[in-house]
Design a protein around this motif. Structure first.
Motif, PDB file in Angstrom:
ATOM      1  N   LYS A  29       1.226   9.149  -6.289  1.00 48.26           N
ATOM      2  CA  LYS A  29       1.666  10.541  -6.167  1.00 48.26           C
ATOM      3  C   LYS A  29       2.645  10.905  -7.278  1.00 48.26           C
ATOM      4  O   LYS A  29       2.506  11.952  -7.931  1.00 48.26           O
ATOM      5  CB  LYS A  29       2.315  10.751  -4.801  1.00 48.26           C
ATOM      6  N   ARG A  30       3.623  10.032  -7.513  1.00 48.85           N
ATOM      7  CA  ARG A  30       4.608  10.298  -8.570  1.00 48.85           C
ATOM      8  C   ARG A  30       3.941  10.352  -9.943  1.00 48.85           C
ATOM      9  O   ARG A  30       4.274  11.209 -10.778  1.00 48.85           O
ATOM     10  CB  ARG A  30       5.696   9.229  -8.562  1.00 48.85           C
ATOM     11  N   LEU A  31       3.017   9.424 -10.193  1.00 48.29           N
ATOM     12  CA  LEU A  31       2.356   9.379 -11.491  1.00 48.29           C
ATOM     13  C   LEU A  31       1.608  10.674 -11.774  1.00 48.29           C
ATOM     14  O   LEU A  31       1.803  11.299 -12.829  1.00 48.29           O
ATOM     15  CB  LEU A  31       1.394   8.192 -11.552  1.00 48.29           C
ATOM     16  N   PHE A  32       0.743  11.084 -10.856  1.00 52.49           N
ATOM     17  CA  PHE A  32      -0.124  12.223 -11.166  1.00 52.49           C
ATOM     18  C   PHE A  32       0.625  13.552 -11.102  1.00 52.49           C
ATOM     19  O   PHE A  32       0.249  14.493 -11.818  1.00 52.49           O
ATOM     20  CB  PHE A  32      -1.363  12.179 -10.280  1.00 52.49           C
ATOM     21  N   GLN A  33       1.695  13.641 -10.322  1.00 49.66           N
ATOM     22  CA  GLN A  33       2.551  14.817 -10.401  1.00 49.66           C
ATOM     23  C   GLN A  33       3.245  14.880 -11.757  1.00 49.66           C
ATOM     24  O   GLN A  33       3.369  15.951 -12.355  1.00 49.66           O
ATOM     25  CB  GLN A  33       3.581  14.798  -9.273  1.00 49.66           C
ATOM     26  N   PHE A  34       3.700  13.740 -12.231  1.00 46.74           N
ATOM     27  CA  PHE A  34       4.354  13.655 -13.535  1.00 46.74           C
ATOM     28  C   PHE A  34       3.385  14.058 -14.647  1.00 46.74           C
ATOM     29  O   PHE A  34       3.725  14.868 -15.515  1.00 46.74           O
ATOM     30  CB  PHE A  34       4.856  12.239 -13.751  1.00 46.74           C
ATOM     31  N   LEU A  35       2.174  13.514 -14.617  1.00 51.85           N
ATOM     32  CA  LEU A  35       1.206  13.803 -15.667  1.00 51.85           C
ATOM     33  C   LEU A  35       0.795  15.282 -15.685  1.00 51.85           C
ATOM     34  O   LEU A  35       0.502  15.847 -16.737  1.00 51.85           O
ATOM     35  CB  LEU A  35      -0.041  12.938 -15.499  1.00 51.85           C
ATOM     36  N   ALA A  36       0.773  15.908 -14.504  1.00 49.45           N
ATOM     37  CA  ALA A  36       0.297  17.285 -14.380  1.00 49.45           C
ATOM     38  C   ALA A  36       1.403  18.323 -14.547  1.00 49.45           C
ATOM     39  O   ALA A  36       1.139  19.513 -14.485  1.00 49.45           O
ATOM     40  CB  ALA A  36      -0.374  17.475 -13.029  1.00 49.45           C
ATOM     41  N   ALA A  37       2.656  17.880 -14.745  1.00 47.57           N
ATOM     42  CA  ALA A  37       3.755  18.830 -14.870  1.00 47.57           C
ATOM     43  C   ALA A  37       3.461  19.842 -15.981  1.00 47.57           C
ATOM     44  O   ALA A  37       2.884  19.493 -17.009  1.00 47.57           O
ATOM     45  CB  ALA A  37       5.049  18.093 -15.153  1.00 47.57           C
ATOM     46  N   PRO A  38       3.845  21.114 -15.775  1.00 48.29           N
ATOM     47  CA  PRO A  38       3.444  22.189 -16.704  1.00 48.29           C
ATOM     48  C   PRO A  38       3.836  21.959 -18.158  1.00 48.29           C
ATOM     49  O   PRO A  38       3.160  22.417 -19.063  1.00 48.29           O
ATOM     50  CB  PRO A  38       4.143  23.417 -16.139  1.00 48.29           C
ATOM     51  N   HIS A  39       4.961  21.252 -18.405  1.00 50.45           N
ATOM     52  CA  HIS A  39       5.422  21.100 -19.780  1.00 50.45           C
ATOM     53  C   HIS A  39       4.710  19.994 -20.530  1.00 50.45           C
ATOM     54  O   HIS A  39       4.923  19.802 -21.714  1.00 50.45           O
ATOM     55  CB  HIS A  39       6.923  20.837 -19.820  1.00 50.45           C
ATOM     56  N   ARG A  40       3.851  19.201 -19.853  1.00 51.75           N
ATOM     57  CA  ARG A  40       3.171  18.113 -20.538  1.00 51.75           C
ATOM     58  C   ARG A  40       2.238  18.674 -21.627  1.00 51.75           C
ATOM     59  O   ARG A  40       1.453  19.577 -21.369  1.00 51.75           O
ATOM     60  CB  ARG A  40       2.353  17.266 -19.571  1.00 51.75           C
ATOM     61  N   GLY A  41       2.355  18.110 -22.792  1.00 51.76           N
ATOM     62  CA  GLY A  41       1.468  18.508 -23.890  1.00 51.76           C
ATOM     63  C   GLY A  41       1.910  19.748 -24.613  1.00 51.76           C
ATOM     64  O   GLY A  41       1.229  20.205 -25.529  1.00 51.76           O
ATOM     65  N   LYS A  42       3.048  20.324 -24.230  1.00 47.85           N
ATOM     66  CA  LYS A  42       3.500  21.561 -24.899  1.00 47.85           C
ATOM     67  C   LYS A  42       4.298  21.229 -26.160  1.00 47.85           C
ATOM     68  O   LYS A  42       4.910  20.176 -26.228  1.00 47.85           O
ATOM     69  CB  LYS A  42       4.362  22.375 -23.925  1.00 47.85           C
TER      70      LYS A  42
ATOM     71  N   GLN B 175       0.818  -1.202   0.000  1.00 46.58           N
ATOM     72  CA  GLN B 175       0.000   0.000   0.000  1.00 46.58           C
ATOM     73  C   GLN B 175       0.859   1.263   0.000  1.00 46.58           C
ATOM     74  O   GLN B 175       0.542   2.252  -0.676  1.00 46.58           O
ATOM     75  CB  GLN B 175      -0.930   0.007   1.206  1.00 46.58           C
ATOM     76  N   ASP B 176       1.987   1.236   0.737  1.00 49.01           N
ATOM     77  CA  ASP B 176       2.835   2.419   0.802  1.00 49.01           C
ATOM     78  C   ASP B 176       3.440   2.742  -0.561  1.00 49.01           C
ATOM     79  O   ASP B 176       3.482   3.910  -0.979  1.00 49.01           O
ATOM     80  CB  ASP B 176       3.935   2.241   1.852  1.00 49.01           C
ATOM     81  N   VAL B 177       3.881   1.710  -1.278  1.00 47.46           N
ATOM     82  CA  VAL B 177       4.464   1.935  -2.597  1.00 47.46           C
ATOM     83  C   VAL B 177       3.379   2.328  -3.598  1.00 47.46           C
ATOM     84  O   VAL B 177       3.593   3.193  -4.461  1.00 47.46           O
ATOM     85  CB  VAL B 177       5.242   0.698  -3.062  1.00 47.46           C
ATOM     86  N   THR B 178       2.211   1.723  -3.481  1.00 49.29           N
ATOM     87  CA  THR B 178       1.099   2.093  -4.356  1.00 49.29           C
ATOM     88  C   THR B 178       0.734   3.555  -4.167  1.00 49.29           C
ATOM     89  O   THR B 178       0.537   4.298  -5.143  1.00 49.29           O
ATOM     90  CB  THR B 178      -0.114   1.189  -4.088  1.00 49.29           C
ATOM     91  N   THR B 179       0.674   3.992  -2.922  1.00 51.86           N
ATOM     92  CA  THR B 179       0.355   5.392  -2.643  1.00 51.86           C
ATOM     93  C   THR B 179       1.424   6.319  -3.197  1.00 51.86           C
ATOM     94  O   THR B 179       1.118   7.345  -3.824  1.00 51.86           O
ATOM     95  CB  THR B 179       0.203   5.601  -1.130  1.00 51.86           C
ATOM     96  N   ASP B 180       2.693   5.967  -2.983  1.00 59.39           N
ATOM     97  CA  ASP B 180       3.766   6.824  -3.480  1.00 59.39           C
ATOM     98  C   ASP B 180       3.807   6.831  -5.006  1.00 59.39           C
ATOM     99  O   ASP B 180       4.032   7.885  -5.623  1.00 59.39           O
ATOM    100  CB  ASP B 180       5.109   6.357  -2.927  1.00 59.39           C
ATOM    101  N   SER B 181       3.593   5.668  -5.624  1.00 57.45           N
ATOM    102  CA  SER B 181       3.624   5.625  -7.088  1.00 57.45           C
ATOM    103  C   SER B 181       2.460   6.409  -7.684  1.00 57.45           C
ATOM    104  O   SER B 181       2.594   7.001  -8.757  1.00 57.45           O
ATOM    105  CB  SER B 181       3.648   4.181  -7.598  1.00 57.45           C
TER     106      SER B 181
END
Length: 320
Positions: free
Chosen positions: A307-320, A299-305
């Motif tokens: 967090k990492r996934l959705f921060q990565f997807l939402a990074a400002p340069h995505r889709g630019k 569960q701890d790794v699932t939670t952290d992964s």
């Protein structure tokens, strides 16, 4: 294709001839019978790739998928079917093409889809197996379903999403797990995308992929990791994963990054394969290489992964 014997190459040295597990077989990607010796030596970059015409032909042995109609959040899928989910509202929303492990859509993947929708993403969860009468790819390609067919499925799913006004086509990303993660590394390659007629994703995330180099007699060897990942690519792995070992990925990811690929990665210590798969917790199996594979839900790794996934997807340069 049934399990057989192949020559596995690591770096520039020949390793032993071994009986392959499903991971090595899926990397062959259903190319048996497609290759000729005249093509074998024509294309050998530092990280080896199949010639474009071979990759394209490998993707041609199964029919195209059809997709379900979009439904609003709350009309949830079961654990064994494709789904097209959207948040409430008109959008446009960022969107994800999501691809399952070797045994198809399961409860873990459904939970990821639900979480993404709760965070404002449209999700097209595709099923590359059931419509083609395939129950599993865990022992190799079946009925024309291989990594390159999976990549073509993903590109076609993205094209399908772009038709809808509630989807923001500039924020359309890919997320895959195990088999789907290897599909993700295929779609992240600019050369394979061109070969398969795909438009690049804004970003790609791969959870615990295999990164083997494989070859067959009279065929070119190739790596699942390429050196031309032009869109941001995230790879998450477990240090104690002996089904798709992180150690077989990290060196190649370093090589790809050094060549200019936009790839980043993280290796979780004391973490095995499919750490997000609660339904497999406590189960074990012996693979075709004789490795004992034990699954442990973290569960701890699932939670952290997450967090990492959705921060990565939402990074400002995505889709630019």
């Amino acid at each position: 294709m049934e399990p057989g014997f192949i020559v596995v190459k690591l770096g520039d040295e020949m390793a032993t001839i071994c009986r392959v597990s499903y991971v090595a077989l899926v990397l062959i990607a259903g190319t048996a019978g497609l290759l000729t010796s005249s093509l074998a030596e024509d294309f050998v970059p530092p990280l080896r790739m199949l010639p474009s015409e071979i990759a394209s032909r490998a993707a041609s042995f199964a029919k195209d998928l059809t997709y379900p109609q979009p439904v609003k959040a709350g009309d949830e899928p079961t654990s064994s079917q494709a789904a097209f989910l959207k948040p409430d509202g008109d959008g446009p929303f960022p969107a994800l093409v999501m691809v399952h492990q070797c045994a198809g859509v399961n409860q873990a993947i459904v939970l990821w889809a639900r979480e993404a929708v709760s965070l404002g993403y449209v999700v097209l969860l595709i099923d590359s197996l059931t419509p083609r009468q395939v129950s599993t790819l865990c022992f190799g390609p079946r009925n024309g379903v291989n990594l390159f067919r999976g990549a073509k499925d993903a590109f076609q799913a993205a094209d399908h999403l772009r038709q809808y006004p509630f989807v923001d086509p500039t924020r359309l990303s890919f997320v895959g797990f195990s088999w789907g993660a290897m599909v993700g590394l295929i779609v992240s390659s600019a050369r394979y995308a061109e070969a398969l007629g795909g438009r690049p994703f804004a970003s790609v995330a791969s959870f615990y992929p295999g990164c083997f180099r494989v070859s067959r007699p009279n065929t070119p060897s190739f790596d699942i990791v390429s050196d031309d990942m032009n869109q941001p690519t995230l790879v998450l792995m477990g240090a104690t994963d002996n089904e798709t070992p992180a150690s077989e990925c990290v060196e190649k990811l370093h090589e790809a990054k050094s060549a200019g690929s936009a790839v980043e990665w993280h290796v979780y210590p004391d973490t095995g394969h499919c750490w997000d798969c609660r339904q497999l917790d406590g189960r074990s199996k012996t693979d075709l290489r004789g490795n004992l594979i034990s699954y442990k839900f973290r569960q701890d790794v699932t939670t952290d992964s997450s967090k990492r996934l959705f921060q990565f997807l939402a990074a400002p340069h995505r889709g630019k």
